[in-house]
Design a protein around this motif. Structure first.
Motif, short mmCIF file in Angstrom:
data_model
loop_
_atom_site.label_atom_id
_atom_site.label_comp_id
_atom_site.label_asym_id
_atom_site.label_seq_id
_atom_site.Cartn_x
_atom_site.Cartn_y
_atom_site.Cartn_z
N LEU A 249 0.88 -1.16 -0.10
CA LEU A 249 -0.23 0.26 -0.12
C LEU A 249 0.60 0.74 0.10
CD1 LEU A 249 -2.85 -0.74 2.70
CD2 LEU A 249 -3.06 -0.85 0.34
N PRO A 250 0.28 2.12 -0.60
CA PRO A 250 0.56 3.79 -0.73
C PRO A 250 1.85 4.14 0.75
CG PRO A 250 -0.50 3.77 -2.51
CD PRO A 250 -0.89 2.14 -1.56
N GLU A 251 2.66 5.08 1.25
CA GLU A 251 3.02 5.02 2.66
C GLU A 251 1.56 5.70 2.97
OE1 GLU A 251 6.03 7.22 5.13
OE2 GLU A 251 7.16 6.18 2.82
N ASP A 252 0.65 6.94 2.72
CA ASP A 252 -0.17 7.95 3.15
C ASP A 252 -1.33 7.10 3.16
OD1 ASP A 252 0.09 7.67 0.44
OD2 ASP A 252 -1.16 9.40 -0.05
N VAL A 253 -1.27 6.09 1.84
CA VAL A 253 -2.81 5.05 2.37
C VAL A 253 -2.97 4.34 3.59
CG1 VAL A 253 -4.43 3.50 1.76
CG2 VAL A 253 -2.92 5.19 -0.05
N ARG A 254 -1.54 3.66 4.25
CA ARG A 254 -1.53 2.70 4.99
C ARG A 254 -1.70 3.31 6.06
NH1 ARG A 254 3.19 0.03 3.10
NH2 ARG A 254 4.12 1.65 4.36
N LYS A 255 -1.35 4.50 6.00
CA LYS A 255 -1.33 5.84 7.18
C LYS A 255 -2.73 6.17 8.21
CE LYS A 255 0.62 10.28 9.56
NZ LYS A 255 1.50 11.65 9.33
N SER A 256 -3.57 6.32 6.82
CA SER A 256 -4.16 6.36 7.11
C SER A 256 -5.30 5.32 7.84
CB SER A 256 -5.28 7.10 5.38
OG SER A 256 -4.94 8.62 5.31
N LEU A 257 -5.10 4.39 7.18
CA LEU A 257 -5.73 2.96 7.17
C LEU A 257 -5.21 2.68 9.00
CD1 LEU A 257 -5.78 1.02 4.23
CD2 LEU A 257 -7.19 2.92 5.29
N ASP A 258 -4.43 2.79 9.42
CA ASP A 258 -3.68 2.78 10.96
C ASP A 258 -4.37 3.09 11.36
OD1 ASP A 258 -1.45 0.65 10.05
OD2 ASP A 258 -0.06 2.11 9.55
N GLU A 259 -5.04 5.02 11.26
CA GLU A 259 -5.22 5.47 12.33
C GLU A 259 -6.72 4.77 11.75
OE1 GLU A 259 -5.00 9.66 10.40
OE2 GLU A 259 -3.10 10.27 10.64
N ALA A 260 -7.32 4.83 11.00
CA ALA A 260 -8.42 4.09 11.35
C ALA A 260 -8.79 2.87 11.98
CB ALA A 260 -8.90 3.51 9.51
N LEU A 261 -7.94 2.14 11.44
CA LEU A 261 -7.85 0.87 12.34
C LEU A 261 -7.94 1.02 14.54
CD1 LEU A 261 -8.13 -1.60 12.43
CD2 LEU A 261 -5.41 -2.27 12.33
N LYS A 262 -6.97 2.36 14.43
CA LYS A 262 -6.93 2.66 16.11
C LYS A 262 -8.26 3.04 16.68
CE LYS A 262 -4.51 5.36 18.81
NZ LYS A 262 -5.58 5.28 20.15
N GLU A 263 -9.04 3.98 15.67
CA GLU A 263 -10.13 4.60 15.96
C GLU A 263 -11.14 3.65 16.58
OE1 GLU A 263 -11.15 8.49 13.80
OE2 GLU A 263 -9.09 8.73 14.69
N SER A 264 -11.36 2.49 15.13
CA SER A 264 -12.17 1.35 15.51
C SER A 264 -12.33 0.43 15.92
CB SER A 264 -12.68 0.79 13.62
OG SER A 264 -11.53 0.28 13.09
N THR A 265 -10.70 0.81 16.55
CA THR A 265 -10.59 -0.66 17.34
C THR A 265 -11.05 -0.01 19.41
OG1 THR A 265 -8.58 -1.46 16.44
CG2 THR A 265 -8.47 -1.51 18.99
N ASP A 266 -10.79 1.46 19.09
CA ASP A 266 -10.82 1.57 20.49
C ASP A 266 -13.12 2.06 21.03
OD1 ASP A 266 -8.58 2.87 21.07
OD2 ASP A 266 -8.61 4.53 20.48
N TYR A 267 -13.29 1.57 19.41
CA TYR A 267 -14.98 1.64 19.29
C TYR A 267 -15.29 0.42 20.16
CZ TYR A 267 -19.51 1.64 17.23
OH TYR A 267 -20.99 0.86 16.31
N ALA A 268 -14.42 -0.35 18.82
CA ALA A 268 -14.99 -1.68 18.80
C ALA A 268 -14.69 -2.42 20.80
CB ALA A 268 -14.30 -2.69 18.91
N ASN A 269 -13.90 -1.76 21.12
CA ASN A 269 -13.66 -1.87 22.70
C ASN A 269 -14.35 -1.67 23.47
OD1 ASN A 269 -11.70 -4.34 21.54
ND2 ASN A 269 -9.79 -2.48 22.52
N GLN A 270 -14.78 -0.40 23.52
CA GLN A 270 -15.64 0.34 24.07
C GLN A 270 -17.15 -0.29 23.87
OE1 GLN A 270 -16.70 5.00 22.66
NE2 GLN A 270 -17.70 4.58 24.08
N ILE A 271 -17.66 -1.16 23.39
CA ILE A 271 -18.50 -0.80 23.15
C ILE A 271 -19.43 -2.81 23.07
CG2 ILE A 271 -19.35 0.65 21.10
CD1 ILE A 271 -19.38 -1.86 19.17
#
Length: 335
Positions: A249-271
């Protein structure tokens, strides 16, 4: 002058064409899982899709396939390794059959007293080290998503270990879960998650273990007269990707996906806990399943009956790993 203007115009047109082509052909991520969309994992997958597409500004399109619509339990890991799908969130028990037996530590009965104990492992060095072991299998470990603690169900009351004798209990493919059921005197039956409802309905199996959210969203409570709040084991997931795909994956895309993953992980564990609590109340309200809360002494009897599973599985999982987990959580297998 005309030549310069022509050259400039051509460059602009080509540039716009390139941008249009990029926008018209986003990077597609097929994200497959085996549970319902309204489970903690199902909701977290949709949250990841939303965030990934927003943060990459459309450069990535995530297609979520819930409820085994693409692949069943036994098929999805091979599909990921072959590149037929790009992301999964399989239960941690799936990595034993893949050849990374250390993950079966998560299946050990009563190893985590609560979510705090669990997160000391999944959000610490031990958890990161386990995800790194997947790379040799062509799999990129990205995050852990919680579901919840499992309860037992059957068509008879399950108040003591003796109540399990002779029952055919559906489990995921895990040597630890096999040992767990045998320790209770039950007969473990490995079945795909998607086939469990029908197996319970037709009597192919007598009972199963699941967090309340899975029990309720798959309507298993409609074919199980009894459930016992043993909270004996944990069910969680690892979000994983095809390593070759992720690394390219292009580095900028992977960085954005990492951010999305972190936020969705926080959401998953919260609910996770909230969703399981709501599902349990819905099971009770349905009137189809009698839910039993074991007494403190009855829980101790389950703990005593299942304690030998830790020692039995130590060589398979790794004694050093178990020692690290016990140290992180304060768990004492002798008690």
């Amino acid at each position: 002058m005309k030549k310069t203007l022509f050259t400039l115009t051509t460059a602009v047109v080509l540039g716009l064409s390139s941008l249009y082509a990029y926008a018209a052909d986003p990077i597609v991520i097929k994200f497959s899982h085996v549970v319902a969309p309204d489970t903690p994992k199902g909701k977290a997958a949709e949250k990841f899709k939303q965030l990934a597409e927003e943060k990459t500004k459309g450069a990535v399109k995530v297609e979520v396939f819930p409820n085994s619509t693409l692949y069943k339990d036994k098929e999805e890991m091979e599909a990921l390794q072959m590149g037929a799908v790009q992301m999964l969130a399989p239960s941690l028990a799936k990595f034993g059959p893949l050849g990374v037996k250390e993950f079966e530590a998560f299946d050990l009965p009563y190893i985590f007293r609560n979510y705090d104990d669990l997160h000391k492992v999944t959000q610490g060095e031990v958890g990161a080290g386990l995800l790194a072991k997947l790379e040799a299998k062509g799999v990129k470990g990205l995050a852990y998503w919680d579901n919840g603690f499992k309860i037992m169900s059957a068509n008879k009351p399950l108040k003591t270990p003796d109540d399990f004798k002779g029952l055919k209990m559906r489990i995921q493919s895990s040597k630890v879960l096999e040992a767990e059921m045998r320790a209770l005197g039950a007969n473990p039956q490995v079945l795909p998650f998607s086939e469990t409802y029908q197996a319970l309905q037709t009597g192919v199996v007598d009972g199963t273990e699941n967090p309340p959210s899975n029990l309720y969203t798959q309507k298993m409570h409609e074919v199980q007269k009894n459930a016992s709040l043993t909270n004996h084991g944990y069910l969680g997931y690892a979000v994983i990707a095809n390593k070759a795909f992720w690394d390219k994956l292009p580095e900028d895309v992977r960085k954005s996906l990492d951010e999305a993953l972190k936020e969705s992980t926080d959401y998953a564990n919260q609910i996770a806990k909230e969703e399981n609590d709501k599902a349990l109340e819905a099971v009770k309200a349905s009137g189809k399943t009698e839910v039993y809360q074991p007494t403190e002494d009855e829980i101790k009897a389950f703990q005593k009956a299942l304690a030998p599973v830790h020692a039995e599985m130590a060589d398979r999982i790794g004694k050093d790993l178990l020692t690290s987990i016990y140290a992180a959580t304060g768990f004492d297998p002798a008690k």
